[in-house]
Design a protein around this motif. Structure first.
Motif: not given
Length: 278
Positions: A66-90
């Motif tokens: 009975g303990i609430p469990f949440y999964v958040l979509d925090t797409p570090l891998y997707k954001d990095f691979t799509e944007n590295f070399g193109e714009r500033r990334v984390i």
């Protein structure tokens, strides 16, 4: 509220499962661990396969208790691979090497931006019902607990929260439980063999991790090599005069030798050495 920042490694898994036991037993067998109001996992997009297995196991246990469990979509891998070399990334703490041999390391902002801040916003907006831009009510200032799975040998990592809402808590440190203790608890009480949790491309992995992934998880290994090739072939924005590496040896993952990978971190359990997964 009492929130568990759940990484699905052996420490936070132990806390979540102890909380499950407390939810269904009286008196609570682990009095320093609360029955959590929320257990929150951030899916960063490229973790070793055992991380999802441990997350799913714990999610089921929490739901049964009975303990609430949440999964958040925090797409570090997707954001990095799509944007590295193109714009500033984390900023991820890649190991750096200049042509003159100077070695350094990039700053680490990924955990704050893709885990800590995302969980804080989720609690504020979704669980406490704030609107974006709404000021924090006085009754919520330092009124909620954020629990983290640092074990006793990681006590030096325990720091106060910078969030105006949260006070950080470290029950495993308070109980004096080590990583080995958590492993033993989960295996013997719940029957699950656990390993550490982190992004597959986390630069803090030992080289043994990359050898293990190459031998046992080929799909994850190919994605990991893809990140390494990205660091090799593209220059970040803004440009840098250093080469970037995932491996602390400052070699490409594919070039690591068996000697480079002879650095596994282990702990003792029942007279044998157990690799911690990192």
């Amino acid at each position: 509220m009492k929130i568990l920042s759940f990484g699905a490694g052996m420490q936070s898994t132990a806390l979540a499962l102890m909380s499950c036991e407390n939810a269904v037993q009286a008196p609570a067998p682990y009095p320093l661990v609360p029955v959590y109001d929320a257990v929150i996992f951030c899916d960063l997009g490229l973790e070793p396969p055992w991380v999802k297995e441990q997350m799913e196991f714990t999610k089921n246990a929490c739901e049964n208790a009975g303990i609430p469990f949440y999964v958040l979509d925090t797409p570090l891998y997707k954001d990095f691979t799509e944007n590295f070399g193109e714009r500033r990334v984390i900023s991820i703490p890649w190991w750096t090497l200049k042509n003159d041999g100077h070695k350094s390391k990039m700053p680490r902002n990924c955990t704050i931006d893709y885990k800590v801040e995302r969980i804080s916003k989720f609690v504020r907006w979704e669980l406490l019902g704030y609107r974006k831009g709404q000021r924090l009510r006085s009754e919520d200032i330092k009124a909620h607990e954020m629990h983290m799975g640092f074990s006793a040998e990681e006590a030096h990592r325990c720091k106060e929260s910078k969030s105006p809402m949260f006070v950080n808590k470290f029950p495993l440190v308070d109980m004096g439980l080590t990583r080995a203790d958590n492993y033993k608890y989960i295996l013997e009480e719940w029957g699950m063999d656990t390993k550490a949790s982190a992004c597959a491309f986390c630069p803090f992995h030992k080289n043994f991790f990359y050898q293990y992934i190459r031998e046992h998880e080929p799909e994850t290994y190919q994605a990991l090599v893809g990140v390494d090739h990205l660091l090799r072939d593209k220059n970040p924005k803004p440009p840098m005069d250093s080469d970037l590496f995932i491996s602390r040896s400052r070699k490409r993952i594919e070039d690591l030798t068996p000697a480079d990978c002879n650095d596994a971190e282990c702990f003792e359990y029942c007279g044998r050495q157990v690799w911690n997964g990192f």
